[in-house]
Design a protein around this motif. Structure first.
Motif, PDB file in Angstrom:
ATOM      1  N   GLY A  33     -15.497 -12.771  -5.948  1.00  0.00           N
ATOM      2  CA  GLY A  33     -14.075 -13.105  -5.972  1.00  0.00           C
ATOM      3  C   GLY A  33     -13.203 -11.907  -6.274  1.00  0.00           C
ATOM      4  N   THR A  34     -13.668 -11.029  -7.159  1.00  0.00           N
ATOM      5  CA  THR A  34     -12.904  -9.829  -7.496  1.00  0.00           C
ATOM      6  C   THR A  34     -12.764  -8.929  -6.282  1.00  0.00           C
ATOM      7  OG1 THR A  34     -13.809  -9.982  -9.739  1.00  0.00           O
ATOM      8  CG2 THR A  34     -12.725  -7.924  -9.135  1.00  0.00           C
ATOM      9  N   GLY A  71     -14.368  -0.378  -4.103  1.00  0.00           N
ATOM     10  CA  GLY A  71     -15.141   0.348  -5.097  1.00  0.00           C
ATOM     11  C   GLY A  71     -14.602   0.162  -6.504  1.00  0.00           C
ATOM     12  N   ILE A  72     -13.288   0.215  -6.634  1.00  0.00           N
ATOM     13  CA  ILE A  72     -12.667  -0.001  -7.945  1.00  0.00           C
ATOM     14  C   ILE A  72     -12.943  -1.421  -8.422  1.00  0.00           C
ATOM     15  CG2 ILE A  72     -10.462  -0.100  -9.182  1.00  0.00           C
ATOM     16  CD1 ILE A  72      -9.435   1.997  -7.094  1.00  0.00           C
ATOM     17  N   ALA A  73     -12.788  -2.391  -7.523  1.00  0.00           N
ATOM     18  CA  ALA A  73     -13.006  -3.794  -7.882  1.00  0.00           C
ATOM     19  C   ALA A  73     -14.426  -4.023  -8.376  1.00  0.00           C
ATOM     20  CB  ALA A  73     -12.711  -4.689  -6.686  1.00  0.00           C
ATOM     21  N   ALA A  74     -15.401  -3.327  -7.787  1.00  0.00           N
ATOM     22  CA  ALA A  74     -16.791  -3.498  -8.213  1.00  0.00           C
ATOM     23  C   ALA A  74     -16.985  -3.094  -9.668  1.00  0.00           C
ATOM     24  CB  ALA A  74     -17.721  -2.697  -7.311  1.00  0.00           C
ATOM     25  N   SER A  75     -16.188  -2.133 -10.134  1.00  0.00           N
ATOM     26  CA  SER A  75     -16.276  -1.710 -11.532  1.00  0.00           C
ATOM     27  C   SER A  75     -15.565  -2.662 -12.485  1.00  0.00           C
ATOM     28  CB  SER A  75     -15.697  -0.302 -11.701  1.00  0.00           C
ATOM     29  OG  SER A  75     -16.627   0.672 -11.271  1.00  0.00           O
ATOM     30  N   LEU A  76     -14.856  -3.617 -11.947  1.00  0.00           N
ATOM     31  CA  LEU A  76     -14.115  -4.581 -12.764  1.00  0.00           C
ATOM     32  C   LEU A  76     -14.735  -5.977 -12.703  1.00  0.00           C
ATOM     33  CD1 LEU A  76     -10.498  -3.541 -11.635  1.00  0.00           C
ATOM     34  CD2 LEU A  76     -11.767  -2.729 -13.631  1.00  0.00           C
ATOM     35  N   ALA A  77     -15.877  -6.105 -12.047  1.00  0.00           N
ATOM     36  CA  ALA A  77     -16.432  -7.420 -11.718  1.00  0.00           C
ATOM     37  C   ALA A  77     -17.534  -7.843 -12.677  1.00  0.00           C
ATOM     38  CB  ALA A  77     -16.969  -7.401 -10.283  1.00  0.00           C
ATOM     39  N   GLY A  78     -17.694  -9.170 -12.814  1.00  0.00           N
ATOM     40  CA  GLY A  78     -18.857  -9.731 -13.490  1.00  0.00           C
ATOM     41  C   GLY A  78     -18.530 -10.559 -14.720  1.00  0.00           C
ATOM     42  N   ALA A  79     -19.224 -11.695 -14.869  1.00  0.00           N
ATOM     43  CA  ALA A  79     -19.105 -12.560 -16.046  1.00  0.00           C
ATOM     44  C   ALA A  79     -20.381 -13.388 -16.157  1.00  0.00           C
ATOM     45  CB  ALA A  79     -17.888 -13.472 -15.929  1.00  0.00           C
ATOM     46  N   ARG A 109      -6.785 -11.342 -10.749  1.00  0.00           N
ATOM     47  CA  ARG A 109      -5.975 -10.288 -11.371  1.00  0.00           C
ATOM     48  C   ARG A 109      -6.565  -8.899 -11.127  1.00  0.00           C
ATOM     49  NH1 ARG A 109      -5.645  -9.229 -17.935  1.00  0.00           N
ATOM     50  NH2 ARG A 109      -4.473  -7.285 -17.847  1.00  0.00           N
ATOM     51  N   LEU A 110      -7.860  -8.743 -11.396  1.00  0.00           N
ATOM     52  CA  LEU A 110      -8.476  -7.425 -11.311  1.00  0.00           C
ATOM     53  C   LEU A 110      -8.607  -6.948  -9.868  1.00  0.00           C
ATOM     54  CD1 LEU A 110     -11.163  -7.918 -14.106  1.00  0.00           C
ATOM     55  CD2 LEU A 110      -9.013  -6.635 -14.243  1.00  0.00           C
ATOM     56  N   GLY A 111      -8.770  -7.891  -8.935  1.00  0.00           N
ATOM     57  CA  GLY A 111      -8.763  -7.495  -7.528  1.00  0.00           C
ATOM     58  C   GLY A 111      -7.417  -6.939  -7.119  1.00  0.00           C
ATOM     59  N   LEU A 112      -6.345  -7.597  -7.570  1.00  0.00           N
ATOM     60  CA  LEU A 112      -5.000  -7.095  -7.294  1.00  0.00           C
ATOM     61  C   LEU A 112      -4.801  -5.729  -7.950  1.00  0.00           C
ATOM     62  CD1 LEU A 112      -2.100  -7.338  -6.265  1.00  0.00           C
ATOM     63  CD2 LEU A 112      -1.577  -8.792  -8.246  1.00  0.00           C
ATOM     64  N   GLU A 113      -5.257  -5.568  -9.184  1.00  0.00           N
ATOM     65  CA  GLU A 113      -5.143  -4.275  -9.850  1.00  0.00           C
ATOM     66  C   GLU A 113      -5.905  -3.193  -9.092  1.00  0.00           C
ATOM     67  OE1 GLU A 113      -6.246  -4.506 -13.950  1.00  0.00           O
ATOM     68  OE2 GLU A 113      -4.458  -5.654 -14.512  1.00  0.00           O
ATOM     69  N   MET A 147      -6.070   6.228  -6.562  1.00  0.00           N
ATOM     70  CA  MET A 147      -7.345   6.231  -7.263  1.00  0.00           C
ATOM     71  C   MET A 147      -8.488   6.073  -6.271  1.00  0.00           C
ATOM     72  SD  MET A 147      -8.717   3.957 -10.497  1.00  0.00           S
ATOM     73  CE  MET A 147      -7.733   4.905 -11.672  1.00  0.00           C
ATOM     74  N   GLU A 148      -9.566   6.812  -6.509  1.00  0.00           N
ATOM     75  CA  GLU A 148     -10.719   6.787  -5.624  1.00  0.00           C
ATOM     76  C   GLU A 148     -11.930   6.199  -6.335  1.00  0.00           C
ATOM     77  OE1 GLU A 148     -11.238  10.787  -4.293  1.00  0.00           O
ATOM     78  OE2 GLU A 148      -9.449  10.748  -3.007  1.00  0.00           O
ATOM     79  N   ALA A 149     -12.886   5.738  -5.532  1.00  0.00           N
ATOM     80  CA  ALA A 149     -14.137   5.186  -6.059  1.00  0.00           C
ATOM     81  C   ALA A 149     -15.256   5.562  -5.095  1.00  0.00           C
ATOM     82  CB  ALA A 149     -14.035   3.677  -6.214  1.00  0.00           C
ATOM     83  N   ASN A 150     -16.461   5.168  -5.412  1.00  0.00           N
ATOM     84  CA  ASN A 150     -17.609   5.499  -4.568  1.00  0.00           C
ATOM     85  C   ASN A 150     -17.449   4.860  -3.193  1.00  0.00           C
ATOM     86  OD1 ASN A 150     -20.219   5.614  -3.340  1.00  0.00           O
ATOM     87  ND2 ASN A 150     -21.129   5.898  -5.365  1.00  0.00           N
ATOM     88  N   PRO A 151     -17.419   5.658  -2.125  1.00  0.00           N
ATOM     89  CA  PRO A 151     -17.226   5.095  -0.782  1.00  0.00           C
ATOM     90  C   PRO A 151     -18.459   4.407  -0.214  1.00  0.00           C
ATOM     91  CG  PRO A 151     -17.546   7.456  -0.637  1.00  0.00           C
ATOM     92  CD  PRO A 151     -17.513   7.125  -2.102  1.00  0.00           C
ATOM     93  N   LEU A 152     -19.541   4.340  -1.013  1.00  0.00           N
ATOM     94  CA  LEU A 152     -20.760   3.661  -0.567  1.00  0.00           C
ATOM     95  C   LEU A 152     -21.069   2.470  -1.476  1.00  0.00           C
ATOM     96  CD1 LEU A 152     -23.019   6.781   0.148  1.00  0.00           C
ATOM     97  CD2 LEU A 152     -21.807   5.374   1.816  1.00  0.00           C
ATOM     98  N   ILE A 153     -20.041   1.895  -2.089  1.00  0.00           N
ATOM     99  CA  ILE A 153     -20.243   0.904  -3.132  1.00  0.00           C
ATOM    100  C   ILE A 153     -21.006  -0.331  -2.654  1.00  0.00           C
ATOM    101  CG2 ILE A 153     -18.101  -0.417  -2.806  1.00  0.00           C
ATOM    102  CD1 ILE A 153     -19.539   0.789  -6.182  1.00  0.00           C
TER     103      ILE A 153
END
Length: 457
Positions: A164-165, A188-196, A215-219, A228-234
Motif C-alpha cells: 500500500g505504501t 525506493g523512498i516508499a520502500a524505506s517507509l514500509a512495513g507493520a 501518508r508515507l507514500g505521499l511523502e 531525493m534519490e533512492a536505490n534505482p533497483l529497489i
C-alpha cells in the motif's frame, strides 16, 4: 539503469494515460472510490479516528486538505492522508483484493489530500484522479504477485503497510506528474517507509497501517519531487542486498509491461471484494455459513432456541490472529471467527451495532461462545480465493444441521450489485452527512471522468 524491474514500474507510472483504462476498469475503480469514501465517513465516528485526528492537529501548519466527517477541519496534506487512512480502516470495513491487501484505503486519501494541495492552475481533473488511482492499484497488485507467500492470509506483516505504501507513492507520483526517474526514486523512498507487524491486528494500532501507507507514500512522492534519490533497483532481486525482497522469503519479480494495447490492468481480470459488515474479510464466510444454518434451525425448531444446541462446530482455515475464542474488545471481535459466527446465529445478521461493547458482553452471546469447537480441515486453506466457512449445529437430540459458504456475497466472484453498493454507501455516509451531500458525492464519483477539478470531490 535501463531494462530493470524497477525502471519498468517507473516507466509504467509515468507513461500511463487515461485511454489505457478500459470501461470495466473505470467502472470497477469508481465503485471502489465510492465505497472507500463511505467507509471513511462512517470511520470518522470511531474512537481510533478521534485519537489520530487530535494527534495530527498538533502539527497542522499548512491546513489545506479536508478530513472525513469533519466539516471545516483541515490538515496538512500528509496528515490529512494519514487521518483519512485511519478512518478508512478503523472498522475493517474497507475493500480487499487477492492476493490479500486493502487497496483503496492506501491510495485514495493521498490523492484526495494532494488534489487539494495543488494550486488552482495545476488542479488535476477527475480523469487524472481516476488514472492515478488505478496506477496505485496496479502497482500494489503487481507487487503482490511477486511472491507465492502473498496469496495466503498473512502471518508476518500487514500487506497494505508494505504494498500500500508503494501503491500510494505510485499514485501520488502520477497525480503530481513526476518524471520517470522521480517515479523510480519515489518507489525506493516508499520502500524505506514500509512495513507493520501482524501482531497489532485486532488492536487500535491496526488502522495506523493504512493511515501510514497512504501518508508515507505521499511523502515519498513529495520527497522525490524535491530531488531525493533512492536505490534505482529497489524492486529487483539483487543477491546479497535485499530491496523489496526484504519482505518476502520467496521473491520473483517481473518487469511491468508498458501501458497500452498489450497491457491488461489487474482490475480488468479480477474484481474487488466489498464487505457487507465491518469485520476482517475471513469473517464473511463464517457469517454467511452461520446465517444459512440458522435458517435451517428456525425451520427445524420454529425459532432460534440456543438451549437446543449442544455444540457449535466451526470448520475454518488455520490463521492464528483471527481465531479468537472470547474477544473482549470491538477490534478483537472484528477478528474473531467465533464471535462473528455466534453473533450471526443469535441475531440473524451482523452489522455496525454487532461490535459495540454492550453487544460483545451479552450473556446469551457468551453462552454460545462457550459451545464453539473449532476444526481445521486440510482442504480449508488460509487463502481468500480458496477458503470456505462451515458452521454445524450439533443438537441435544442428536441431529446435526450444517451451513457452508465458499463464496460470500461481496466476494470478487460474487460482487455486490450496484443497488447493494449504493445502499452501503448511503448508510455509511448518513452517519455524518445530510442526504443532499450524499447524493452529490454519488453523482461526482459516477461522473468522475467529466470533472474538471478533482479537488471538488
Amino acid at each position: 539503469p535501463e531494462d530493470t524491474v524497477t525502471s519498468s514500474f517507473a516507466s509504467f507510472i509515468h507513461a500511463a494515460r487515461p485511454e489505457h483504462l478500459s470501461q470495466t476498469v473505470r467502472q470497477r475503480s469508481k465503485r471502489m472510490i465510492l465505497d472507500s469514501i463511505g467507509v471513511g465517513l462512517v470511520g470518522s465516528t470511531t474512537r481510533v479516528f478521534d485519537i489520530a485526528l487530535r494527534y495530527c492537529r498538533l502539527y497542522s501548519s499548512v491546513a489545506v486538505s479536508s478530513v472525513y466527517g469533519k466539516p471545516g477541519v483541515k490538515l496538512s496534506p500528509t496528515l490529512a492522508a494519514f487521518t483519512n487512512g485511519v478512518a478508512t480502516h478503523s472498522m475493517d470495513f474497507d475493500d480487499t483484493w487477492h492476493p490479500a491487501t486493502h487497496p483503496s484505503g492506501a491510495v485514495l486519501p493521498a490523492l484526495l489530500a494532494a488534489s487539494q494541495m495543488l494550486p488552482p492552475s495545476t488542479k488535476p481533473s477527475g480523469l487524472d484522479f481516476l488514472l492515478a488511482f488505478n496506477v496505485g492499484l496496479e502497482v500494489q497488485g503487481r507487487l503482490m504477485h511477486f511472491s507465492t507467500e502473498a496469496h495466503d492470509i498473512p502471518k508476518r506483516f500487514h500487506p497494505p503497510s508494505v504494498v500500500g505504501t508503494l501503491g500510494s507513492a505510485a499514485a501520488a507520483a502520477k497525480l503530481l506528474s513526476l518524471s520517470s526517474a522521480q517515479c523510480c526514486h519515489a518507489l525506493g523512498i516508499a520502500a524505506s517507509l514500509a512495513g507493520a507487524p501482524m501482531a497489532n491486528a485486532a488492536t487500535q494500532a491496526k488502522p495506523l497501517h493504512v493511515g501510514n501507507a497512504t501518508r508515507l507514500g505521499l511523502e515519498a512522492a513529495l520527497l522525490a519531487a524535491r530531488g531525493m534519490e533512492a536505490n534505482p533497483l529497489i524492486l529487483d532481486d539483487i543477491p546479497g542486498c535485499s530491496g523489496f525482497s526484504a519482505f518476502y522469503s520467496v521473491y520473483q519479480p517481473k518487469p511491468l509491461s508498458a501501458p497500452g494495447e498489450h497491457h491488461e490492468f489487474l482490475l480488468e481480470k479480477q474484481d474487488i471484494a466489498f464487505k457487507r459488515f465491518p469485520a476482517h474479510l475471513g469473517m464473511h464466510w463464517v457469517v454467511d455459513a452461520a446465517l444459512s444454518v440458522r435458517n435451517l434451525f428456525v425451520s427445524y425448531a420454529g425459532s432460534f432456541c440456543p438451549s437446543l444446541i449442544r455444540t457449535i462446530m466451526l470448520k475454518i482455515p488455520v490463521s492464528k490472529y483471527i481465531n479468537r475464542p472470547f474477544p473482549s474488545s470491538e477490534h478483537q471481535a472484528r477478528h474473531s471467527f467465533q464471535f462473528n459466527a455466534c453473533a450471526a446465529l443469535l441475531d440473524g445478521e451482523v452489522g455496525l451495532g454487532s461490535f459495540s461493547e454492550s453487544s460483545i458482553q451479552r450473556q446469551e452471546l457468551r453462552e454460545l461462545l462457550d459451545k464453539v469447537v473449532v476444526e481445521h480441515p486440510e482442504d480449508n486453506v488460509a487463502n481468500f480465493d480458496k477458503m470456505y466457512g462451515e458452521v454445524a449445529l450439533l443438537l441435544h437430540s442428536g441431529d446435526v444441521l450444517t451451513g457452508k459458504c465458499d463464496t460470500f456475497y461481496g466476494h470478487w466472484r460474487k460482487p455486490l450489485s450496484e443497488e447493494s453498493l449504493l445502499k452501503k454507501f448511503r448508510s455509511n455516509a448518513s452517519h455524518v452527512l445530510p442526504e443532499e451531500k450524499i447524493e452529490a458525492i454519488i453523482a461526482l464519483v459516477d461522473n468522475l471522468e467529466t470533472l474538471s477539478d478533482s479537488s471538488q470531490l
